[in-house]
Design an enzyme around this catalytic site. Structure first.
Site, mmCIF file in Angstrom:
data_model
loop_
_atom_site.group_PDB
_atom_site.id
_atom_site.type_symbol
_atom_site.label_atom_id
_atom_site.label_comp_id
_atom_site.label_asym_id
_atom_site.label_seq_id
_atom_site.Cartn_x
_atom_site.Cartn_y
_atom_site.Cartn_z
ATOM 1 N N ASN A 65 0.834 -1.201 0.000
ATOM 2 C CA ASN A 65 0.000 0.000 0.000
ATOM 3 C C ASN A 65 0.871 1.254 0.000
ATOM 4 O OD1 ASN A 65 -2.209 -1.711 0.223
ATOM 5 N ND2 ASN A 65 -2.555 -1.283 2.397
ATOM 6 N N ASN A 81 0.415 6.016 14.862
ATOM 7 C CA ASN A 81 -0.851 6.681 15.162
ATOM 8 C C ASN A 81 -0.977 6.811 16.676
ATOM 9 O OD1 ASN A 81 -1.855 4.206 16.177
ATOM 10 N ND2 ASN A 81 -2.861 3.702 14.245
ATOM 11 N N GLY A 134 -5.604 15.485 12.371
ATOM 12 C CA GLY A 134 -4.342 15.800 11.706
ATOM 13 C C GLY A 134 -3.183 14.974 12.223
ATOM 14 N N ASP A 175 -1.392 4.109 5.498
ATOM 15 C CA ASP A 175 -0.350 3.693 4.552
ATOM 16 C C ASP A 175 -0.167 4.736 3.454
ATOM 17 O OD1 ASP A 175 -0.041 1.311 5.947
ATOM 18 O OD2 ASP A 175 -1.508 0.260 4.710
ATOM 19 N N GLY A 235 -11.493 0.520 -0.530
ATOM 20 C CA GLY A 235 -10.275 -0.240 -0.782
ATOM 21 C C GLY A 235 -9.042 0.425 -0.217
#
Length: 309
Positions: A42, A184, A219, A246, A290
């Site tokens: 990805n 994250n 953000g 990704d 997707g």
């Protein structure tokens, strides 16, 4: 090669559902689709298609039909797959459920992604040509560590510590080879082993030259030494968040490569600019279903940046 990604490539099998089932529960899906996925692949597609970089992918597929399909998919995007090994057995597979709120759950069966503990001779040559090396953790930690050691002097190592569990176990081995750590909020808390976001950011920033924490619709935050730069998100109507992180990472790496700068020249302004491009690409991606299928083209990303200035 501008950007070299060492990581996973999977066949994604995606079911659309009204809601994510709980333990022991069965729900009916409205559709089923198959497409290329895997965090590494990805990110490679994002770096190439949305970031406009020259990209090489290093990883492994199996000898099944999915392996040939996944290789061909990367080639169609103009990605160098000379470092994509073929190993006996099945390719990686991800089973994904996406609900009507665009939230998802993912089960990854690594398959060929778990087969390589170290770079092959061919893969090492590819990594040695990198300007930016981008890695994640859906492949063995030993492969990531080997790739970091093989990159040339002056090349960046951007590491996305996802999934975070392997990083927690192997942090002391991985941290010395990382120039930019991307996580994250959930991953930051798990790795730092604290319950407060600010404390987690401080703890991680003290251990790496540069840190980027993505915060979804809030953000991201870029930290380089004492410099902290919040980067706002772009407004988007999400239909599927699969692969959004990704996309961010791939475009971030592409922008670093395009800057011509080296890790020792890193500052928060440079990384925040790369994060803004990553945020724009990610915002577009969540409006489409997707993972790789949702990655926008560089012209779309540039247009959103221009319209938002």
């Amino acid at each position: 090669m501008s950007v070299v990604i060492v990581g996973s490539v999977n066949q994604d099998v995606v079911a659309r559902v009204d809601r994510i089932p709980g333990p022991g529960e069965t729900v009916l899906g409205s559709s089923l689709s198959r497409s290329g996925g895997g965090k590494g692949a990805n990110q490679a597609v994002a770096a190439r298609r949305a970031g406009g970089a020259d990209v090489a992918f290093v990883g492994a597929v199996g000898t099944d039909a999915d392996g040939a399909i996944l290789r061909a998919s990367l080639e169609r995007d103009g990605i160098d797959v000379s470092g994509l090994a073929e190993v006996t057995g099945p390719s990686g597979t991800a089973l994904i459920a996406v609900d009507e709120l665009a939230e998802n759950t993912v089960v990854v069966v690594p398959g060929a992604n778990a087969a390589l503990a170290r770079l092959t001779d061919v893969q090492r040559i590819v990594v040695e040509r990198s300007r930016v090396l981008l890695t994640q953790l859906e492949v063995p930690v030993s492969l990531v560590r080997d790739a970091a050691a093989a990159r040339p002097d002056g090349a960046w190592h951007v590491h996305n510590a996802a999934p975070s569990a392997p990083f927690v176990v192997a942090a002391e081995d991985l941290l010395p080879g990382i120039d930019v750590l991307i996580v994250n909020e959930h991953e930051a808390l798990e790795i730092a082993e604290v319950a407060d976001r600010d404390a987690a950011v401080a703890a991680l920033a003290a251990r790496v030259p540069a840190l980027v924490v993505t915060l979804g619709r809030h953000g991201s935050l870029v930290v380089v030494g004492e410099e902290k730069v919040p980067v706002p998100a772009y407004t988007a109507h999400a239909v599927d968040t699969t692969g959004a992180g990704d996309t961010f990472c791939g475009v971030f790496a592409a922008r670093l490569a395009a800057s011509g700068r080296h890790p020792e020249d890193a500052d928060a302004t440079l990384l925040a600019d790369a994060a803004r491009w990553g945020a724009a690409a990610s915002a577009i991606s969540v409006t489409r279903p997707g993972a790789q299928d949702a990655v926008p083209h560089a012209t779309e990303v540039a247009r959103l940046r221009q319209e938002s200035e």
